[in-house]
Design an enzyme around this catalytic site. Sequence first.
Site, PDB file in Angstrom:
ATOM      1  N   SER A 150     -22.697 -15.902 -37.778  1.00 63.60           N
ATOM      2  CA  SER A 150     -22.522 -15.210 -36.508  1.00 63.60           C
ATOM      3  C   SER A 150     -21.325 -14.281 -36.579  1.00 63.60           C
ATOM      4  CB  SER A 150     -22.309 -16.251 -35.403  1.00 63.60           C
ATOM      5  OG  SER A 150     -21.986 -15.637 -34.177  1.00 63.60           O
ATOM      6  N   SER A 151     -21.495 -13.023 -36.165  1.00 61.35           N
ATOM      7  CA  SER A 151     -20.415 -12.040 -36.116  1.00 61.35           C
ATOM      8  C   SER A 151     -19.825 -11.845 -37.509  1.00 61.35           C
ATOM      9  CB  SER A 151     -19.367 -12.468 -35.091  1.00 61.35           C
ATOM     10  OG  SER A 151     -18.458 -11.432 -34.822  1.00 61.35           O
ATOM     11  N   SER A 152     -18.581 -12.239 -37.748  1.00 54.99           N
ATOM     12  CA  SER A 152     -18.026 -12.117 -39.091  1.00 54.99           C
ATOM     13  C   SER A 152     -18.897 -12.851 -40.108  1.00 54.99           C
ATOM     14  CB  SER A 152     -16.607 -12.696 -39.118  1.00 54.99           C
ATOM     15  OG  SER A 152     -16.085 -12.717 -40.432  1.00 54.99           O
ATOM     16  N   HIS A 292     -22.034 -10.437 -27.043  1.00 55.91           N
ATOM     17  CA  HIS A 292     -21.622 -10.977 -28.347  1.00 55.91           C
ATOM     18  C   HIS A 292     -21.641 -12.498 -28.262  1.00 55.91           C
ATOM     19  CE1 HIS A 292     -20.021  -9.991 -32.291  1.00 55.91           C
ATOM     20  NE2 HIS A 292     -19.148 -10.983 -32.169  1.00 55.91           N
TER      21      HIS A 292
END
Length: 456
Positions: A150-152, A292
């Site tokens: 997730s994300s990074s 996000h």
Amino acid sequence: MKIRGKMLLALAATLAGAGLVIPAMQPAYAASLTEVTSFGDNPGRMRMHVYVPDNRPARPATVVAMHGCGGSGPGFYSGSEFASLADRYGYIVIYPSATQQAGFGNCFDTWSDAAKRRGGGSDPVSIVSMVRYVQQQYGADPDRVYATGSSSGGMMTNHMLALYPDVFKAGAAFMGVPYNCFANAADYPPGSSQCTGGNMNRTPQQWGDAVRAAYPGYSGPRPRVQLWHGTADTLVPYSLLQETIEQWTNVFGLSQTPTSTDTPQANWNRRRYADANGTVQVEAYSVQGAGHSLPSGGMAAVAIAFFGLTGTSPTTSPTVSPSPTVSPSPTTSPSPTTSPTPPPTTPPPGSGACRVSVDLNAWNTGLTENITITNTGSAAVNGWSLGFTLPGGQNITSGWNASYSPSSGQVTARNVSYNGTIPANGSTTIGFQATHTGNTGRPSSFTLNGATCTLA
């Protein structure tokens, strides 16, 4: 031989015949999260946790599940559904913890020159070491290794698929960016990043060339790719989903026009890109109205199915003509999958039975805040709400791992479907992005289910 010994051998033979591994004489085989302190070459100075389900085949698959900036492996373990699915489907989960400090801190390195070279060092080499460790320690199948995050962690998912196509069979990236999107460490933090600044636009050929340059001369099979992004994501702009689609479809030599489009669940618009044999090599989900905040409930199961670990085979695409009428729109209402679970069922812990730590990163007009909630009580908290007051001038624009209401002033963050329980001595990490008018301070106090928490 004694009768007891014969009975144990007979039991061992029965379990082996069923394809199950006996955990005798092996450490860390209990179904709990275990830290591994020595797993091989670790230039990224990362921490490794592993979840090994009690019931698994003799050669289990491996899923590498990676957290977002400011998070940790144990936090992603408790805040996502990959471990519970491992109990059902018998795969091993590796939870790496990043320690790099670009951006928000504890982010996976997808920006340095070392990280962009196969075998060059930094986090990618550490992650491959973790995979090799699991294969050696638990007999995991080297032909069934998958990446997700997730994300990074979503960014690192695309990164690992580009650098190590011979290691990973497939990947599912949530809220990621294309491989080689970041120029360097200075390009990573929001507010100064060309990659996540909302204006990144390269041709499919340019994106594809970046992947091909990651492992020059490689001509073997490429890992299949599943991509997820919320249409209202402002931290990692939704436009980067299209750039990532262009990258991987170019790598596979596929058309930019999907072979099929559909809505498998309310507010999930899916585009599938299949090859001449009908195998879906790239699959992209636009989650209407989501910020996000991915993965939300049920998405991990879809990723695991895409990997082929659920006994289903979601790799073929129906021959449905694509239709532009299903294009995502950021004005659509949010998916119900991001709604909070029912009201708390656990009484509020006593004062001091919770601890909160805050990691804040600010730039000229914006900030992100990661909040780690630790239950220091003796009983699990089932269903929670975290209360705090934002400093004046701050306004939440998107959040992850919790729902937030209202967006300013006295805010309540409530758990989402997959992180409603905080075990005794356990923790979960949530976060949000906000705008500010000059005051970049953090909340001065927090309450968990009405009880005051201590600040770390």
